[in-house]
Scaffold this motif. Structure first.
Motif, mmCIF file in Angstrom:
data_model
loop_
_atom_site.group_PDB
_atom_site.id
_atom_site.type_symbol
_atom_site.label_atom_id
_atom_site.label_comp_id
_atom_site.label_asym_id
_atom_site.label_seq_id
_atom_site.Cartn_x
_atom_site.Cartn_y
_atom_site.Cartn_z
ATOM 1 N N GLU A 112 -6.720 -3.065 5.080
ATOM 2 C CA GLU A 112 -6.301 -3.829 3.903
ATOM 3 C C GLU A 112 -6.141 -2.911 2.698
ATOM 4 O OE1 GLU A 112 -8.624 -7.307 3.036
ATOM 5 O OE2 GLU A 112 -8.848 -7.775 5.154
ATOM 6 N N THR A 131 -2.991 -0.742 2.975
ATOM 7 C CA THR A 131 -1.792 -1.553 2.780
ATOM 8 C C THR A 131 -1.554 -1.803 1.293
ATOM 9 O OG1 THR A 131 -2.196 -2.616 4.907
ATOM 10 C CG2 THR A 131 -0.652 -3.700 3.432
ATOM 11 N N LEU A 132 -2.610 -2.068 0.551
ATOM 12 C CA LEU A 132 -2.473 -2.237 -0.899
ATOM 13 C C LEU A 132 -2.044 -0.937 -1.572
ATOM 14 C CD1 LEU A 132 -5.506 -4.514 -1.850
ATOM 15 C CD2 LEU A 132 -3.077 -5.048 -2.015
ATOM 16 N N GLN A 133 -2.604 0.195 -1.137
ATOM 17 C CA GLN A 133 -2.203 1.479 -1.699
ATOM 18 C C GLN A 133 -0.725 1.743 -1.455
ATOM 19 O OE1 GLN A 133 -4.957 4.153 0.261
ATOM 20 N NE2 GLN A 133 -6.083 4.460 -1.639
ATOM 21 N N LYS A 134 -0.255 1.371 -0.278
ATOM 22 C CA LYS A 134 1.153 1.574 0.053
ATOM 23 C C LYS A 134 2.046 0.749 -0.864
ATOM 24 C CE LYS A 134 4.300 1.223 3.964
ATOM 25 N NZ LYS A 134 4.455 0.851 5.349
ATOM 26 N N GLU A 135 1.670 -0.511 -1.101
ATOM 27 C CA GLU A 135 2.500 -1.394 -1.915
ATOM 28 C C GLU A 135 2.440 -1.057 -3.400
ATOM 29 O OE1 GLU A 135 1.070 -5.268 -0.980
ATOM 30 O OE2 GLU A 135 1.855 -5.220 1.072
ATOM 31 N N LEU A 136 1.244 -0.745 -3.908
ATOM 32 C CA LEU A 136 1.076 -0.559 -5.353
ATOM 33 C C LEU A 136 1.335 0.866 -5.817
ATOM 34 C CD1 LEU A 136 -2.161 -2.701 -5.865
ATOM 35 C CD2 LEU A 136 0.216 -3.375 -6.250
ATOM 36 N N ASN A 150 2.527 3.607 -3.748
ATOM 37 C CA ASN A 150 3.403 4.399 -2.887
ATOM 38 C C ASN A 150 2.620 5.513 -2.183
ATOM 39 O OD1 ASN A 150 5.908 4.729 -1.724
ATOM 40 N ND2 ASN A 150 6.643 6.125 -3.285
ATOM 41 N N ARG A 170 9.965 6.132 1.107
ATOM 42 C CA ARG A 170 9.201 5.149 1.876
ATOM 43 C C ARG A 170 8.921 5.683 3.268
ATOM 44 N NH1 ARG A 170 10.858 -0.857 1.109
ATOM 45 N NH2 ARG A 170 9.991 -0.832 3.180
ATOM 46 N N ASP A 181 7.826 3.593 6.745
ATOM 47 C CA ASP A 181 7.559 2.274 7.293
ATOM 48 C C ASP A 181 7.016 2.407 8.714
ATOM 49 O OD1 ASP A 181 8.521 0.974 4.997
ATOM 50 O OD2 ASP A 181 10.585 1.179 5.701
ATOM 51 N N GLU A 214 7.440 -2.323 10.060
ATOM 52 C CA GLU A 214 8.397 -3.227 9.435
ATOM 53 C C GLU A 214 8.993 -4.164 10.470
ATOM 54 O OE1 GLU A 214 9.088 -3.595 6.132
ATOM 55 O OE2 GLU A 214 7.401 -2.256 5.965
#
Length: 95
Positions: free
Chosen positions: A14, A17-22, A24, A88, A90, A93
């Motif tokens: 979790e 995943t947050l680090q990836k979204e917020l 990069n 990015r 992925d 995806e």
């Protein structure tokens, strides 16, 4: 070493995943002997993405007990890779 000898696999939790979204940032499990420059080159070659920064963490293995038997998980190295803006990587995806 080749890039797939250095990069063992992604760490998908979790938090990552947050680090990836917020931020990069992508997190990998890497070879314990690899340094930041080798990790940066391996990520750029394997995923065709520009890397801004690499931070590494030595993760100590947990001590686990099952009944009277006590064991220890292996120590491993984690690399947190910050990508350049617009880049990015992925993994899952469309799943």
């Amino acid at each position: 070493m080749r890039e797939y000898d250095i990069i063992r696999g992604p760490v998908v939790t979790e938090k990552t995943t947050l680090q990836k979204e917020l931020n990069n940032q992508v997190t990998f499990k890497v070879d314990k002997r690899a340094n930041r420059v080798e990790i940066k080159d391996a990520v750029e070659k394997a995923f065709n993405a520009k890397v801004k920064e690499v931070r590494t963490v030595q993760v100590k293995g947990k001590v686990k007990q099952r009944g009277r038997i006590v064991g220890k998980r292996n120590d491993w190295k984690k690399a947190i890779v910050t990508l350049m803006p617009g880049q990015r990587i992925d993994f899952f995806e469309g799943v």
